[in-house]
Design a protein around this motif. Structure first.
Motif, PDB file in Angstrom:
ATOM      1  N   LYS A  23       0.895  -1.127   0.014  1.00 17.52           N
ATOM      2  CA  LYS A  23      -0.039   0.098   0.089  1.00 17.52           C
ATOM      3  C   LYS A  23       0.949   1.294   0.052  1.00 17.52           C
ATOM      4  N   ASN A  27       0.821   3.894  -3.076  1.00 22.43           N
ATOM      5  CA  ASN A  27       0.451   5.394  -2.388  1.00 22.43           C
ATOM      6  C   ASN A  27       1.238   6.277  -3.208  1.00 22.43           C
ATOM      7  N   THR A  54      -3.282  -8.317  -5.794  1.00 22.89           N
ATOM      8  CA  THR A  54      -3.791  -7.145  -4.969  1.00 22.89           C
ATOM      9  C   THR A  54      -3.494  -5.792  -5.840  1.00 22.89           C
ATOM     10  N   GLN A  56      -4.744  -1.105  -6.304  1.00 20.26           N
ATOM     11  CA  GLN A  56      -5.359  -0.265  -5.721  1.00 20.26           C
ATOM     12  C   GLN A  56      -5.826   1.058  -6.685  1.00 20.26           C
ATOM     13  N   VAL A  85     -14.103  -2.989  -5.656  1.00 17.28           N
ATOM     14  CA  VAL A  85     -13.151  -2.112  -5.231  1.00 17.28           C
ATOM     15  C   VAL A  85     -13.597  -1.607  -3.955  1.00 17.28           C
ATOM     16  N   ASP A  88     -11.671   2.259   0.175  1.00 19.91           N
ATOM     17  CA  ASP A  88     -10.253   3.019   0.315  1.00 19.91           C
ATOM     18  C   ASP A  88      -9.649   2.685  -1.026  1.00 19.91           C
ATOM     19  N   GLY A  89     -10.056   2.084  -1.905  1.00 18.20           N
ATOM     20  CA  GLY A  89      -9.539   2.031  -3.266  1.00 18.20           C
ATOM     21  C   GLY A  89      -8.904   0.504  -3.551  1.00 18.20           C
ATOM     22  N   THR A  90      -8.650  -0.090  -2.506  1.00 14.48           N
ATOM     23  CA  THR A  90      -7.846  -1.325  -3.047  1.00 14.48           C
ATOM     24  C   THR A  90      -9.096  -2.493  -3.390  1.00 14.48           C
TER      25      THR A  90
END
Length: 275
Positions: A23, A27, A54, A56, A85, A88-90
């Motif tokens: 993550k 980010n 995985t 995002q 999705v 939190d966008g994951t």
């Protein structure tokens, strides 16, 4: 270590990333305006392993899933999945490498798409311990590329959406005038398919794992099927399905032979003396 990939670039998958590391890396990449990122838990797998995928997205659009498409070393589609999705966008899914579609060793490309071609990305993984791929095999070197929300059946791109599972393959059955769709149903779910009338027409019945299915809605050429967890095959039957090239060629040959026979017979009659 790279866990998010710019469009057009396919570097190594993120090896052994923890969720926190992944993550954090995602980010950092998202701060560079990357619309969607994707990574895997390893870079190398066997043919009976589970690949944890995985990723995002930068900007979450409510109700829109991420489409995950896996392409084999032969440039053919191995499987297609639509993944929800989170807020939190994951997003996350698991791919099982067991099965005939994964039998060749080599590089498999995991592509992700989030609503448009601009919001896409990909990662590569290596599979070993199976059959070696040879370019001399009788396999097509180029296949028709379908969109992120389409599956390919005998070269025809057919729009679809699915929840509760994923599409693993599809074909056209000219004997039964049907589209045969193979799925991996992890949970109860819904499959909606919208083929064109040039692909199949007069849809009147749906079979799920060989049984006539009642939980179906057919509106013109839009078919919505509610299936149960564990379902493997959905067959959509109509009054007409586009024939394969071999069938068309056989029909043309048959017409040509009949025409030749007719012309030959007429020629023989024309030279018979009349009294």
């Amino acid at each position: 270590m790279s866990s998010a990939y710019a469009a057009g670039e396919i570097p190594e998958a993120c090896v052994g990333c923890s969720m926190e590391d992944a993550k954090a890396t995602a980010n950092r990449m998202l701060q560079k305006a990357l619309p969607v990122s994707v990574w895997t838990d390893k870079a190398d797998y066997g043919h009976n392993d589970m690949i944890k995928v995985t990723g995002q997205v930068a900007n979450v659009a409510s109700g829109y899933p991420v489409t995950v498409t896996v392409v084999s070393p032969l440039n053919s589609i191995v499987t297609i999945d639509q993944v929800s999705v989170t807020q939190d966008g994951t997003f996350e899914t698991t791919l099982n490498t067991a099965g005939a579609m994964w039998k060749y060793d080599g590089t498999y490309t995991i592509k992700v798409n989030y609503g448009s071609t601009e919001k896409s990305n990909s990662a590569k993984v290596e599979l070993t311990g199976g059959e070696a791929y040879s370019p001399n095999y009788n396999t097509p070197t180029k296949t028709k590329q379908c969109g992120g929300n389409e599956f390919s059946a005998n070269g025809q791109c057919i729009p679809f959406t699915i929840s509760g599972g994923m599409v693993t393959g599809a074909s056209l059955n000219t004997n039964d005038n049907s589209i045969v769709i193979m799925i991996n149903a992890k949970n109860d779910g819904t499959l909606t398919v919208t083929p064109t009338k040039t692909t199949i027409d007069g849809i009147f019945m749906v079979l799920v794992d060989g049984q006539e299915w009642d939980d179906v809605e057919i509106v013109a050429n839009k078919v919505t099927v509610k299936f149960l967890a564990g379902a493997e095959k959905i067959e959509i039957i109509g009054t007409h399905v586009i024939p394969e090239f071999g069938t068309i060629a056989a029909m043309i040959l048959a017409v040509a032979i009949i025409s030749i026979i007719a012309v030959s017979a007429k020629s023989r009659l024309s030279i018979v003396p009349r009294y």
